[in-house]
Design a protein around this motif. Structure first.
Motif, short mmCIF file in Angstrom:
data_model
loop_
_atom_site.label_atom_id
_atom_site.label_comp_id
_atom_site.label_asym_id
_atom_site.label_seq_id
_atom_site.Cartn_x
_atom_site.Cartn_y
_atom_site.Cartn_z
N UNK A 22 0.86 -1.19 0.00
CA UNK A 22 0.00 0.00 0.00
C UNK A 22 0.89 1.24 0.00
N UNK A 23 0.61 2.22 -0.89
CA UNK A 23 1.38 3.45 -0.86
C UNK A 23 1.21 4.15 0.49
N UNK A 24 2.32 4.53 1.10
CA UNK A 24 2.27 5.14 2.42
C UNK A 24 2.23 6.66 2.35
N UNK A 25 1.37 7.23 3.16
CA UNK A 25 1.25 8.68 3.28
C UNK A 25 0.72 9.00 4.66
N UNK A 26 0.61 10.29 4.96
CA UNK A 26 0.13 10.70 6.27
C UNK A 26 -1.27 10.18 6.57
N UNK A 65 -5.03 6.39 14.37
CA UNK A 65 -5.60 5.67 13.23
C UNK A 65 -4.76 5.78 11.96
N UNK A 66 -4.05 6.91 11.80
CA UNK A 66 -3.29 7.13 10.58
C UNK A 66 -1.80 7.28 10.89
N UNK A 67 -0.99 7.20 9.85
CA UNK A 67 0.45 7.41 10.00
C UNK A 67 0.72 8.81 10.53
N UNK A 68 -0.03 9.80 10.06
CA UNK A 68 0.13 11.17 10.55
C UNK A 68 -0.18 11.29 12.03
#
Length: 81
Positions: A22-26, A65-68
């Motif tokens: 999965x492409x990783x982003x904030x 919940x998110x990378x950010x």
């Protein structure tokens, strides 16, 4: 600590667990996008704690919940240390 540097290192720590590529982003979500189970989350938490020499309280994990969200939490925990 620079948030961009935290994110960059966080992406590197997540990548070995990213079986689906999965492409990783904030905004990448751990449960929905990456489909991490609780064991994977705990392995990742242990890696993050070792990387930044912090203790991540288990009671805040449901809010991350998110990378950010995680990057913000790490930055806050490092500032308090």
């Amino acid at each position: 600590m620079d948030r961009a540097a935290i994110l960059e290192r966080l992406f590197a720590l997540i990548e070995p667990f990213n079986a689906k590529g999965v492409p990783l982003g904030e905004a990448t979500r751990f449960a929905e996008d990456l489909e991490f189970d609780s064991l994977t989350v705990m392995d990742l938490v242990a890696n993050m704690e070792d990387e930044w020499d912090i203790n991540i309280p288990l009671n805040i994990l449901p809010d991350l919940e998110t990378v950010g969200d995680v990057a913000d939490a790490i930055r806050k925990l490092k500032a308090e240390a």
